[in-house]
Design a protein around this motif. Structure first.
Motif, mmCIF file in Angstrom:
data_model
loop_
_atom_site.group_PDB
_atom_site.id
_atom_site.type_symbol
_atom_site.label_atom_id
_atom_site.label_comp_id
_atom_site.label_asym_id
_atom_site.label_seq_id
_atom_site.Cartn_x
_atom_site.Cartn_y
_atom_site.Cartn_z
ATOM 1 N N CYS A 6 0.864 -1.183 0.000
ATOM 2 C CA CYS A 6 0.000 0.000 0.000
ATOM 3 C C CYS A 6 0.901 1.234 0.000
ATOM 4 C CB CYS A 6 -0.888 -0.014 1.245
ATOM 5 S SG CYS A 6 -1.873 1.488 1.468
ATOM 6 N N THR A 8 0.434 4.120 1.034
ATOM 7 C CA THR A 8 0.285 4.961 2.215
ATOM 8 C C THR A 8 0.883 4.332 3.466
ATOM 9 O OG1 THR A 8 -1.730 5.906 1.286
ATOM 10 C CG2 THR A 8 -1.380 6.217 3.647
ATOM 11 N N CYS A 9 0.525 3.078 3.750
ATOM 12 C CA CYS A 9 0.950 2.467 5.012
ATOM 13 C C CYS A 9 1.953 1.325 4.839
ATOM 14 C CB CYS A 9 -0.256 1.970 5.792
ATOM 15 S SG CYS A 9 -1.058 0.521 5.078
ATOM 16 N N PHE A 24 -4.282 0.675 -2.849
ATOM 17 C CA PHE A 24 -4.354 0.943 -1.410
ATOM 18 C C PHE A 24 -5.005 -0.232 -0.684
ATOM 19 C CE2 PHE A 24 -4.556 4.911 -3.743
ATOM 20 C CZ PHE A 24 -3.462 5.568 -3.232
ATOM 21 N N ARG A 28 -9.483 4.415 3.859
ATOM 22 C CA ARG A 28 -8.749 5.377 4.665
ATOM 23 C C ARG A 28 -7.410 5.737 4.020
ATOM 24 N NH1 ARG A 28 -4.820 5.244 8.744
ATOM 25 N NH2 ARG A 28 -5.036 6.930 10.235
ATOM 26 N N CYS A 29 -6.643 4.734 3.618
ATOM 27 C CA CYS A 29 -5.349 4.995 2.988
ATOM 28 C C CYS A 29 -5.527 5.733 1.665
ATOM 29 C CB CYS A 29 -4.572 3.700 2.789
ATOM 30 S SG CYS A 29 -3.759 3.133 4.309
ATOM 31 N N LYS A 30 -6.575 5.405 0.931
ATOM 32 C CA LYS A 30 -6.862 6.085 -0.330
ATOM 33 C C LYS A 30 -7.141 7.570 -0.077
ATOM 34 C CE LYS A 30 -10.052 5.762 -4.225
ATOM 35 N NZ LYS A 30 -11.200 5.021 -4.765
ATOM 36 N N GLN A 31 -7.917 7.874 0.949
ATOM 37 C CA GLN A 31 -8.258 9.262 1.268
ATOM 38 C C GLN A 31 -7.049 10.039 1.777
ATOM 39 O OE1 GLN A 31 -11.072 10.849 0.520
ATOM 40 N NE2 GLN A 31 -11.763 8.953 -0.419
ATOM 41 N N ILE A 32 -6.185 9.386 2.550
ATOM 42 C CA ILE A 32 -4.964 10.036 3.026
ATOM 43 C C ILE A 32 -4.113 10.451 1.835
ATOM 44 C CG2 ILE A 32 -2.766 9.628 4.211
ATOM 45 C CD1 ILE A 32 -4.386 7.880 6.214
ATOM 46 N N ASP A 33 -3.972 9.566 0.857
ATOM 47 C CA ASP A 33 -3.193 9.859 -0.342
ATOM 48 C C ASP A 33 -3.819 11.008 -1.132
ATOM 49 O OD1 ASP A 33 -0.946 8.794 -2.209
ATOM 50 O OD2 ASP A 33 -2.699 8.989 -3.520
ATOM 51 N N ALA A 36 -3.084 14.274 0.522
ATOM 52 C CA ALA A 36 -1.700 14.696 0.310
ATOM 53 C C ALA A 36 -1.543 15.355 -1.061
ATOM 54 C CB ALA A 36 -0.750 13.509 0.457
ATOM 55 N N TRP A 37 -2.183 14.784 -2.095
ATOM 56 C CA TRP A 37 -2.138 15.406 -3.426
ATOM 57 C C TRP A 37 -2.819 16.763 -3.391
ATOM 58 C CZ3 TRP A 37 0.698 14.510 -7.517
ATOM 59 C CH2 TRP A 37 1.255 13.241 -7.700
#
Length: 60
Positions: A6, A8-9, A24, A28-33, A36-37
């Motif tokens: 992944c 992100t993590c 991802f 959650r990891c998708k939204q964090i990425d 960041a963009w």
């Protein structure tokens, strides 16, 4: 079947159609990425482009 980390993590994730968040591990990891963009934390190195150097569509 391929396994990827992944972005992100780093959790190992199977690359299958069943994983709707790939690459991802989770929503959650998708939204964090995505966040960041949006905050421009990811950039492509290179010289800055001034607005004056980009041609207008009309003046092409």
């Amino acid at each position: 079947m391929p396994v990827v980390a992944c972005p992100t993590c780093g959790k190992k994730v199977e690359w299958t159609e069943a994983n709707k968040y790939r690459p991802f591990c989770s929503e959650r990891c998708k939204q964090i990425d995505l966040g960041a963009w949006a905050e421009e934390k990811f950039v492509i190195p290179g010289p800055s482009v001034d607005d004056d150097t980009v041609p207008d569509k009309d003046n092409g």
